[in-house]
Design an enzyme around this catalytic site. Structure first.
Site, PDB file in Angstrom:
ATOM      1  N   HIS A 123      14.793  -3.039  73.359  1.00 30.59           N
ATOM      2  CA  HIS A 123      15.677  -1.774  73.351  1.00 30.59           C
ATOM      3  C   HIS A 123      15.412  -0.602  74.129  1.00 30.59           C
ATOM      4  O   HIS A 123      13.884  -0.296  74.028  1.00 30.59           O
ATOM      5  CB  HIS A 123      15.813  -1.267  71.813  1.00 30.59           C
ATOM      6  N   SER A 147      24.251  -3.407  73.304  1.00 25.77           N
ATOM      7  CA  SER A 147      23.149  -3.446  72.317  1.00 25.77           C
ATOM      8  C   SER A 147      23.764  -4.313  71.160  1.00 25.77           C
ATOM      9  O   SER A 147      25.035  -5.051  71.275  1.00 25.77           O
ATOM     10  CB  SER A 147      23.065  -1.871  71.694  1.00 25.77           C
ATOM     11  N   ASP A 181      25.266  11.597  78.817  1.00 25.55           N
ATOM     12  CA  ASP A 181      24.926  10.378  78.059  1.00 25.55           C
ATOM     13  C   ASP A 181      25.494  10.401  76.717  1.00 25.55           C
ATOM     14  O   ASP A 181      25.742  10.906  75.949  1.00 25.55           O
ATOM     15  CB  ASP A 181      23.517  10.552  77.862  1.00 25.55           C
ATOM     16  N   MET A 182      26.316   9.154  76.465  1.00 25.62           N
ATOM     17  CA  MET A 182      26.846   8.540  75.305  1.00 25.62           C
ATOM     18  C   MET A 182      27.093   7.283  74.861  1.00 25.62           C
ATOM     19  O   MET A 182      27.362   6.623  75.636  1.00 25.62           O
ATOM     20  CB  MET A 182      28.253   9.609  75.159  1.00 25.62           C
ATOM     21  N   ALA A 183      27.097   7.133  73.647  1.00 22.29           N
ATOM     22  CA  ALA A 183      27.182   5.618  72.963  1.00 22.29           C
ATOM     23  C   ALA A 183      28.816   5.586  72.978  1.00 22.29           C
ATOM     24  O   ALA A 183      29.540   6.659  73.122  1.00 22.29           O
ATOM     25  CB  ALA A 183      26.670   5.723  71.518  1.00 22.29           C
ATOM     26  N   LYS A 231      40.480   2.821  73.408  1.00 20.55           N
ATOM     27  CA  LYS A 231      39.936   3.293  74.720  1.00 20.55           C
ATOM     28  C   LYS A 231      38.259   3.137  74.657  1.00 20.55           C
ATOM     29  O   LYS A 231      37.647   2.580  75.601  1.00 20.55           O
ATOM     30  CB  LYS A 231      39.977   4.811  74.892  1.00 20.55           C
ATOM     31  N   GLY A 313      26.517  17.153  78.022  1.00 24.57           N
ATOM     32  CA  GLY A 313      25.125  17.207  77.895  1.00 24.57           C
ATOM     33  C   GLY A 313      24.046  18.286  78.092  1.00 24.57           C
ATOM     34  O   GLY A 313      23.033  18.219  78.009  1.00 24.57           O
TER      35      GLY A 313
HETATM   36  P1  NAI Z   1      25.882  12.531  71.251  1.00 20.72           P
HETATM   37  O1  NAI Z   1      27.142  12.176  70.414  1.00 20.72           O
HETATM   38  O2  NAI Z   1      24.849  13.203  70.401  1.00 20.72           O
HETATM   39  O3  NAI Z   1      26.471  13.059  72.581  1.00 20.72           O
HETATM   40  C1  NAI Z   1      27.289  12.689  73.483  1.00 20.72           C
HETATM   41  C2  NAI Z   1      27.169  13.626  74.622  1.00 20.72           C
HETATM   42  O4  NAI Z   1      27.822  14.720  74.385  1.00 20.72           O
HETATM   43  C3  NAI Z   1      25.879  14.080  74.835  1.00 20.72           C
HETATM   44  O5  NAI Z   1      25.683  13.927  76.397  1.00 20.72           O
HETATM   45  C4  NAI Z   1      25.826  15.504  74.552  1.00 20.72           C
HETATM   46  O6  NAI Z   1      25.068  16.397  74.992  1.00 20.72           O
HETATM   47  C5  NAI Z   1      27.368  15.919  74.832  1.00 20.72           C
HETATM   48  N1  NAI Z   1      27.717  16.977  73.640  1.00 20.72           N
HETATM   49  C6  NAI Z   1      27.968  17.001  72.639  1.00 20.72           C
HETATM   50  N2  NAI Z   1      28.305  18.116  72.208  1.00 20.72           N
HETATM   51  C7  NAI Z   1      28.644  18.939  73.186  1.00 20.72           C
HETATM   52  C8  NAI Z   1      29.301  20.074  73.418  1.00 20.72           C
HETATM   53  N3  NAI Z   1      29.479  20.816  72.178  1.00 20.72           N
HETATM   54  N4  NAI Z   1      29.523  20.513  74.447  1.00 20.72           N
HETATM   55  C9  NAI Z   1      29.124  19.615  75.719  1.00 20.72           C
HETATM   56  N5  NAI Z   1      28.682  18.646  75.510  1.00 20.72           N
HETATM   57  C10 NAI Z   1      28.541  18.131  74.197  1.00 20.72           C
HETATM   58  O7  NAI Z   1      25.276  11.191  71.800  1.00 20.72           O
HETATM   59  P2  NAI Z   1      25.523   9.464  70.998  1.00 20.72           P
HETATM   60  O8  NAI Z   1      26.923   8.985  71.685  1.00 20.72           O
HETATM   61  O9  NAI Z   1      25.096   9.524  69.654  1.00 20.72           O
HETATM   62  O10 NAI Z   1      24.090   8.968  71.802  1.00 20.72           O
HETATM   63  C11 NAI Z   1      22.884   9.189  71.532  1.00 20.72           C
HETATM   64  C12 NAI Z   1      21.877   8.584  72.512  1.00 20.72           C
HETATM   65  O11 NAI Z   1      21.788   7.040  72.107  1.00 20.72           O
HETATM   66  C13 NAI Z   1      22.235   8.634  73.923  1.00 20.72           C
HETATM   67  O12 NAI Z   1      21.219   8.836  74.589  1.00 20.72           O
HETATM   68  C14 NAI Z   1      22.555   6.858  74.271  1.00 20.72           C
HETATM   69  O13 NAI Z   1      22.021   6.465  75.440  1.00 20.72           O
HETATM   70  C15 NAI Z   1      21.534   6.445  72.971  1.00 20.72           C
HETATM   71  N6  NAI Z   1      21.791   5.107  72.762  1.00 20.72           N
HETATM   72  C16 NAI Z   1      21.258   4.038  73.257  1.00 20.72           C
HETATM   73  C17 NAI Z   1      21.374   2.590  72.866  1.00 20.72           C
HETATM   74  C18 NAI Z   1      20.616   1.639  73.329  1.00 20.72           C
HETATM   75  O14 NAI Z   1      20.609   0.452  72.888  1.00 20.72           O
HETATM   76  N7  NAI Z   1      19.426   1.781  74.247  1.00 20.72           N
HETATM   77  C19 NAI Z   1      22.669   2.261  72.062  1.00 20.72           C
HETATM   78  C20 NAI Z   1      23.335   3.419  71.693  1.00 20.72           C
HETATM   79  C21 NAI Z   1      23.082   4.876  72.235  1.00 20.72           C
END
Ligand code: NAI
Length: 355
Positions: A123, A147, A181-183, A231, A313
């Site tokens: 992971h 994942s 960065d986003m899931a 999507k 982000g």
């Molecule tokens: P999230 O939903 O917290 O945020 C998604 C994106 O939207 C981010 O870039 C955040 O800064 C931006 N954002 C949120 N609110 C905003 C606003 N009001 N204005 C502007 N931008 C805004 O993130 P999510 O989707 O929950 O992912 C969290 C982390 O989990 C990520 O770093 C992802 O890489 C990681 N991840 C890793 C996995 C793995 O297997 N390695 C699997 C799934 C996720």
């Protein structure tokens, strides 16, 4: 250290050191433990608690039970001037993916671009950690990874794809690169874990329970939902094809489960696509254009109910700067565990996807 109901504010350096020691106690070598602890501290500091301390007990259990190769033989095989695959030999994800990134950065700097598959990793944590590093080297970067299956496809009744995230970063002529960065699910699974650890409810748009009904109870979650219906479903499929099938790794529902058997290695895949702006345009003019875009977005009047327009982000990066100065909010019981001599809590092995 400062305590409020259920959470404690911990200094970033102390938190990193506590996590490093825990990982070493579980069996990781110092360099691997240190890099993993740095990565998790970055995640918590960014406010992405789903990928910080909340994962330590799980990682420590997997490390202690043999599900991570403690001495991986990481081998980079270039397949052309700008493509290649890094075999990570199932070492600790955050460490081996960081080493793989070094190879990709080196290749992109030499040849102008690098499409590098990262095979047989664990992971990998928060993808922005990697792309941000590439942008700090002057490169535009995309990272994506598969994942374990925990998402219902659009219109489906069973889980198939993972929360398959992607991240993007580009240099600017300011201090900080663009980082997004986003899931591809409404929220990452770790956000549900974080809500569980703090006994907080979740919005009913994130996930469904065993009957497929939307739930606000993080303990009842049995499947996550893709962003924007079909999507998001399409995006997670693309990511799985490029970071799994393309590298000859298990795909879709065949991807190993995070919690099913902690003695087994994970064999996960990741993909880096790095571009040197100089191969496409004048790199200084590129950075200027990106910075102009940022200024234009920042100077736009916000809609009613918003204080300003943030870059995608950007808020994470603002939180990061503050948390590194003022401390990081950690669930108090996790902080107590980190300070204790207990290696892990023996609570994940053999559990279903939604342990
Ligand atoms: P999230 O939903 O917290 O945020 C998604 C994106 O939207 C981010 O870039 C955040 O800064 C931006 N954002 C949120 N609110 C905003 C606003 N009001 N204005 C502007 N931008 C805004 O993130 P999510 O989707 O929950 O992912 C969290 C982390 O989990 C990520 O770093 C992802 O890489 C990681 N991840 C890793 C996995 C793995 O297997 N390695 C699997 C799934 C996720």
């Amino acid at each position: 250290m400062q305590e409020t109901a259920g959470t404690t504010l911990v200094d970033a350096a102390e938190l990193q050191e506590l996590m490093k020691r825990k990982f070493m106690k579980a069996g990781l070598k110092e360099a691997h433990a240190e890099e993993t602890a740095r990565h998790l501290t970055y995640a918590d500091a960014c406010g992405i608690h789903s990928h910080g301390t909340v994962r330590v007990a799980y990682y420590a259990e997997r490390i202690a039970k043999g599900g991570v190769n403690l001495d991986p033989n990481i081998v980079f095989k270039p397949t052309s001037d700008s493509t290649g695959v890094v075999d990570c030999d199932n070492g600790m994800g955050q460490y081996v993916c960081n080493v793989a990134l070094d190879y990709a950065i080196d290749m992109a700097k030499k040849s102008g671009s690098a499409i590098v598959g990262v095979a047989r990793t664990g992971h990998s944590g928060m993808l922005s950690y990697y792309v941000k590093r590439a942008a700090e080297e002057g490169l535009a970067a995309i990272a994506m990874c598969q994942s374990d299956p925990m998402v219902v496809p659009f219109g489906g009744s069973e889980t198939y794809f993972g929360t398959n995230p992607f991240a993007f970063s580009a240099p600017t002529n300011g201090e900080k690169p663009l980082v997004f960065d986003m899931a591809t699910t409404v929220q990452a699974w770790g956000k549900v874990l974080d809500a569980r650890s703090k006994n907080r409810s979740i919005p009913d748009t994130w996930a469904v329970d065993a009957e497929g009904n939307p739930t606000t109870n993080p303990h009842d979650v049995r499947a996550l939902l893709p962003i924007a219906g079909p999507k998001g479903y399409g995006l997670m499929m693309m990511i799985d094809v490029l970071s799994g099938s393309l590298l000859g790794l298990p795909f879709g529902k065949h991807v190993s489960s995070m919690y099913h058997d902690l003695t087994e290695k994970r064999n996960l895949g990741q993909m880096y696509i790095l571009m040197d702006p100089a191969k496409f345009t004048d790199p200084e003019a590129f950075k200027k254009r990106v910075s102009q875009m940022i200024d234009e977005l920042h100077s736009m009047p916000p809609a009613k109910g918003y204080d300003q327009v943030y870059l995608p982000g950007e808020r994470s990066q603002i939180r990061y700067a503050k948390a590194m100065k003022n401390g990081i909010e950690v669930a108090t019981d996790i902080y107590e565990y980190l300070k204790s001599d207990v290696v892990h809590l023996d609570e994940y092995d053999g559990k279903g996807a939604f342990a």
